[in-house]
Design a protein around this motif. Structure first.
Motif, PDB file in Angstrom:
ATOM      1  N   MET A   1      -1.043  -2.306  10.963  1.00 37.91           N
ATOM      2  CA  MET A   1      -0.960  -3.137   9.790  1.00 37.91           C
ATOM      3  C   MET A   1      -1.915  -2.184   8.530  1.00 37.91           C
ATOM      4  SD  MET A   1      -1.174  -6.762  11.198  1.00 37.91           S
ATOM      5  CE  MET A   1      -2.939  -6.601  11.872  1.00 37.91           C
ATOM      6  N   ALA A   2      -1.360  -2.295   7.566  1.00 35.78           N
ATOM      7  CA  ALA A   2      -1.873  -1.741   6.330  1.00 35.78           C
ATOM      8  C   ALA A   2      -1.832  -2.495   5.127  1.00 35.78           C
ATOM      9  CB  ALA A   2      -1.477  -0.280   6.065  1.00 35.78           C
ATOM     10  N   THR A   3      -2.921  -2.934   4.496  1.00 33.99           N
ATOM     11  CA  THR A   3      -3.197  -3.529   3.215  1.00 33.99           C
ATOM     12  C   THR A   3      -3.261  -2.729   1.857  1.00 33.99           C
ATOM     13  OG1 THR A   3      -3.712  -5.610   4.534  1.00 33.99           O
ATOM     14  CG2 THR A   3      -4.172  -5.651   2.249  1.00 33.99           C
ATOM     15  N   ASN A   4      -2.730  -2.863   0.827  1.00 36.91           N
ATOM     16  CA  ASN A   4      -2.818  -2.101  -0.201  1.00 36.91           C
ATOM     17  C   ASN A   4      -2.951  -3.080  -1.427  1.00 36.91           C
ATOM     18  OD1 ASN A   4      -2.563   0.433   1.183  1.00 36.91           O
ATOM     19  ND2 ASN A   4      -0.229   0.350   0.669  1.00 36.91           N
ATOM     20  N   CYS A   5      -3.953  -2.946  -2.289  1.00 32.98           N
ATOM     21  CA  CYS A   5      -4.046  -3.728  -3.331  1.00 32.98           C
ATOM     22  C   CYS A   5      -3.973  -2.977  -4.639  1.00 32.98           C
ATOM     23  CB  CYS A   5      -5.512  -4.371  -3.504  1.00 32.98           C
ATOM     24  SG  CYS A   5      -5.871  -5.279  -4.867  1.00 32.98           S
ATOM     25  N   ASP A   6      -3.012  -3.478  -5.581  1.00 32.06           N
ATOM     26  CA  ASP A   6      -2.652  -2.604  -6.741  1.00 32.06           C
ATOM     27  C   ASP A   6      -3.764  -2.878  -7.831  1.00 32.06           C
ATOM     28  OD1 ASP A   6      -0.432  -1.718  -5.544  1.00 32.06           O
ATOM     29  OD2 ASP A   6       0.893  -3.281  -6.035  1.00 32.06           O
ATOM     30  N   SER A   7      -4.432  -4.209  -7.606  1.00 27.53           N
ATOM     31  CA  SER A   7      -5.409  -4.468  -8.709  1.00 27.53           C
ATOM     32  C   SER A   7      -6.747  -3.776  -8.756  1.00 27.53           C
ATOM     33  CB  SER A   7      -5.784  -6.050  -8.526  1.00 27.53           C
ATOM     34  OG  SER A   7      -4.622  -6.834  -8.656  1.00 27.53           O
ATOM     35  N   CYS A   8      -7.274  -3.400  -7.370  1.00 23.84           N
ATOM     36  CA  CYS A   8      -8.743  -2.650  -7.277  1.00 23.84           C
ATOM     37  C   CYS A   8      -8.467  -1.566  -6.730  1.00 23.84           C
ATOM     38  CB  CYS A   8      -9.648  -3.600  -6.678  1.00 23.84           C
ATOM     39  SG  CYS A   8      -9.265  -4.033  -4.990  1.00 23.84           S
ATOM     40  N   GLY A   9      -7.330  -1.080  -6.084  1.00 24.17           N
ATOM     41  CA  GLY A   9      -7.034  -0.039  -5.007  1.00 24.17           C
ATOM     42  C   GLY A   9      -7.660  -0.071  -3.861  1.00 24.17           C
ATOM     43  N   HIS A  10      -7.939  -1.171  -3.518  1.00 23.26           N
ATOM     44  CA  HIS A  10      -8.724  -1.071  -2.037  1.00 23.26           C
ATOM     45  C   HIS A  10      -7.459  -1.082  -0.941  1.00 23.26           C
ATOM     46  CE1 HIS A  10     -11.225  -2.392   0.972  1.00 23.26           C
ATOM     47  NE2 HIS A  10     -10.248  -3.347   1.406  1.00 23.26           N
ATOM     48  N   ARG A  11      -7.658  -0.283   0.040  1.00 20.63           N
ATOM     49  CA  ARG A  11      -6.900  -0.151   1.165  1.00 20.63           C
ATOM     50  C   ARG A  11      -7.497  -0.378   2.591  1.00 20.63           C
ATOM     51  NH1 ARG A  11      -3.508   5.273  -0.358  1.00 20.63           N
ATOM     52  NH2 ARG A  11      -2.547   4.678  -2.208  1.00 20.63           N
ATOM     53  N   THR A  12      -6.860  -0.831   3.373  1.00 21.60           N
ATOM     54  CA  THR A  12      -7.314  -1.144   4.750  1.00 21.60           C
ATOM     55  C   THR A  12      -6.251  -1.041   5.807  1.00 21.60           C
ATOM     56  OG1 THR A  12      -8.771  -2.474   6.177  1.00 21.60           O
ATOM     57  CG2 THR A  12      -7.313  -3.525   4.661  1.00 21.60           C
ATOM     58  N   ASN A  13      -6.743  -0.562   6.924  1.00 24.53           N
ATOM     59  CA  ASN A  13      -5.675  -0.634   8.173  1.00 24.53           C
ATOM     60  C   ASN A  13      -6.461  -1.144   9.418  1.00 24.53           C
ATOM     61  OD1 ASN A  13      -6.467   1.860   9.797  1.00 24.53           O
ATOM     62  ND2 ASN A  13      -6.700   2.551   7.580  1.00 24.53           N
ATOM     63  N   GLU A  14      -5.415  -1.497  10.172  1.00 24.92           N
ATOM     64  CA  GLU A  14      -5.976  -2.256  11.372  1.00 24.92           C
ATOM     65  C   GLU A  14      -4.728  -2.040  12.482  1.00 24.92           C
ATOM     66  OE1 GLU A  14      -8.301  -6.113  13.153  1.00 24.92           O
ATOM     67  OE2 GLU A  14      -7.534  -6.113  11.398  1.00 24.92           O
ATOM     68  N   VAL A  15      -5.334  -1.640  13.817  1.00 25.47           N
ATOM     69  CA  VAL A  15      -4.480  -1.622  14.642  1.00 25.47           C
ATOM     70  C   VAL A  15      -4.635  -2.919  15.889  1.00 25.47           C
ATOM     71  CG1 VAL A  15      -3.788  -0.294  16.672  1.00 25.47           C
ATOM     72  CG2 VAL A  15      -4.459   0.718  14.623  1.00 25.47           C
ATOM     73  N   LYS A  16      -3.435  -3.486  16.405  1.00 25.16           N
ATOM     74  CA  LYS A  16      -3.452  -4.647  17.268  1.00 25.16           C
ATOM     75  C   LYS A  16      -2.674  -4.087  18.493  1.00 25.16           C
ATOM     76  CE  LYS A  16      -5.533  -7.624  14.737  1.00 25.16           C
ATOM     77  NZ  LYS A  16      -6.763  -8.436  15.347  1.00 25.16           N
ATOM     78  N   SER A  17      -2.776  -4.420  19.703  1.00 26.64           N
ATOM     79  CA  SER A  17      -2.206  -4.108  20.776  1.00 26.64           C
ATOM     80  C   SER A  17      -0.734  -4.806  20.724  1.00 26.64           C
ATOM     81  CB  SER A  17      -3.019  -4.369  22.134  1.00 26.64           C
ATOM     82  OG  SER A  17      -2.240  -4.243  23.269  1.00 26.64           O
ATOM     83  N   GLY A  18       0.385  -4.223  21.187  1.00 28.34           N
ATOM     84  CA  GLY A  18       1.669  -4.689  21.078  1.00 28.34           C
ATOM     85  C   GLY A  18       1.954  -5.200  22.660  1.00 28.34           C
ATOM     86  N   GLY A  19       1.080  -4.888  23.669  1.00 32.57           N
ATOM     87  CA  GLY A  19       1.456  -5.462  24.984  1.00 32.57           C
ATOM     88  C   GLY A  19       0.460  -6.547  25.245  1.00 32.57           C
TER      89      GLY A  19
END
Length: 469
Positions: A291-309
């Motif tokens: 999962m990745a989150t991008n913010c056009d307002s402040c440019g903040h970016r974050t990503n996270e990984v979750k197990s799919g099993g």
């Protein structure tokens, strides 16, 4: 009426204080770090009504942020007419994705000096005394363990004069309990302090950072629907809908070739943003959700990984002996349930500290260094001490040596859920520097994963027995 946000501050009163977004662009963020050199950063003063004598007093607001934690609003009210005063803190950030629970074994008087941020939604318990302070019965506070005990004693003593007159027996029992609370401050016997906050906005200091605090246990949990309703992030009728809703089956085939996009709010500026989610197959391992989150307002970016099993039957302990700079390019999947250990540095990172990550070994070490050194609240401002700053800086230098290949250490991923992965560059042949061990989880690890109360079989038999009886 007062309106406070990260983009503007507007206080309608006689002072008519205004901090508009244009001023924020010139002067920086509304929320400032508290430091010894911030002489020009003064609190906002607002004339307000005293709820004790109903005359006008003065409220002071300071918008600040605790590094490595979040933004808060510190407010203090004092009345010159009746001398009544009140202080509290309020969270200025968002409600976290998960609740948090701190369990501290208080063994020495030094433990009473630990800094604590207690949100008003937090429950405070001392199991040894069967004592509990329910949520929303106290305002949020920035204090110490000793301060929390003093505040509890003051609350119990408040109505004692009336009780001695109306019900002397109850007053005597409460007085005995107050003496027990005061005895705790002497720390003659070890006791446990538990702070459980579904909003995730409470905090207890670890004075031994970056090393693990053996006396402090931090765990995160998923909120119930009732807790979401009390926090005001779900409607009251959502409870009935959740009870009637049948669990939906996950169509993994449809998700494999599709990037799902859903709306959310930016964790930095709270502006509307979007989160992308993709199901990815890791070779020689399993499927994970990125999962990745991008913010056009402040440019903040974050990503996270979750197990799919599912959670594996056995836990996994992966040990890599780092002997060459090329080891930094190995792919690493660290799940949200995985801890990190570097025995040579006497370092241990809890399972929820940096969340889920799918990166390289070098990227994970950089994230650990940023978490311990760059974003640590105890090396800046009034919280810093010379010894602590020196120790943390030395730790950062050792991490740099590991990434440069100047220091050989053992890097360990310990995941009780078995959902973490470290690349074998010799696959499918064995890696001489990499060992993978499977082990049976302890009761405490199953408790942290929520597996002890989970029942996955025998429902049909129980249902038949219930209907027969």
């Amino acid at each position: 009426m007062s309106v406070i946000s990260e983009k503007n501050v507007r206080v309608d009163s006689e002072e008519n204080v205004r901090v508009d977004s244009e001023e924020n662009v010139r002067g920086g963020s509304v929320f400032k770090d508290i430091g010894a050199d911030d002489y020009d950063w003064q609190p906002t003063e607002i004339e307000s009504l005293c709820m004790n004598c109903y005359k006008n007093g003065m409220t002071r607001l300071l918008l600040t942020k605790i590094p490595f934690f979040k933004e808060i609003i510190v407010s203090s009210f004092s009345c010159a007419h009746c001398s009544w005063s009140n202080t509290e803190i309020q969270s200025a950030g968002r409600i976290q994705d998960q609740g948090i629970c701190y369990t501290l074994k208080v063994k020495t008087k030094q433990d009473l000096n630990r800094e604590v941020v207690k949100a008003d939604s937090a429950t405070t318990r001392i199991p040894e005394l069967d004592f509990e302070i329910p949520p929303y019965t106290q305002k949020g506070a920035l204090s110490t363990i000793e301060g929390l005990l003093d505040r509890a004693v003051a609350g119990l003593e408040q109505d004692q004069p009336v009780r001695r007159t109306t019900d002397p027996e109850v007053a005597e029992k409460i007085n005995e309990f107050i003496q027990k609370l005061r005895t705790l401050k002497e720390v003659e016997n070890e006791f446990t302090l538990v702070i459980e906050d579904p909003s995730g906005n409470s905090f207890v200091e670890n004075p031994f950072a970056p090393q693990k605090d053996e006396a402090l246990t931090v765990s995160r949990f998923t909120r119930t629907v009732q807790q979401d309703i009390r926090l005001g992030i779900r409607a009251d009728d959502d409870l009935e809908e959740d009870l009637d809703k049948e669990p939906a089956s996950n169509n993994l085939e449809a998700m494999r070739n599709e990037v799902l996009v859903f709306n959310t709010n930016c964790p930095e500026c709270n502006a509307p943003a979007s989160t992308n989610m993709k199901l990815v197959q890791i070779p020689h391992f399993k499927e994970v959700i990125i999962m990745a989150t991008n913010c056009d307002s402040c440019g903040h970016r974050t990503n996270e990984v979750k197990s799919g099993g599912a959670t594996e039957e056995l836990g996994t302990k992966i040990t890599l002996h780092i002997t060459d700079p090329s080891d930094m390019t190995r792919d690493v999947l660290k799940s949200e349930t995985c801890g990190v250990l570097i025995p040579e540095l006497e370092f241990e990172l809890g399972m929820a500290a940096v969340g889920g990550k799918f990166t390289t070994l070098e990227g994970l070490l950089k994230d650990i260094k940023d978490l311990i050194v760059s974003k640590n609240p105890f090396i800046c401002g009034d919280s810093s001490t010379t010894d602590r700053v020196q120790k943390l800086n030395e730790f950062g230098e050792k991490i740099d040596k590991i990434m440069a290949g100047e220091m050989n250490v053992h890097f360990i991923l310990d995941d009780p859920a078995g959902n973490s992965y470290l690349q074998n560059v010799y696959a499918p042949e064995p890696d001489p520097e990499l060992t993978v061990e499977k082990y049976t989880r302890s009761f405490e690890q199953n408790e942290d994963l929520g597996l002890n109360q989970m029942k996955t079989e025998g429902y049909q038999e129980e249902k038949g027995t219930a209907s027969t009886s």
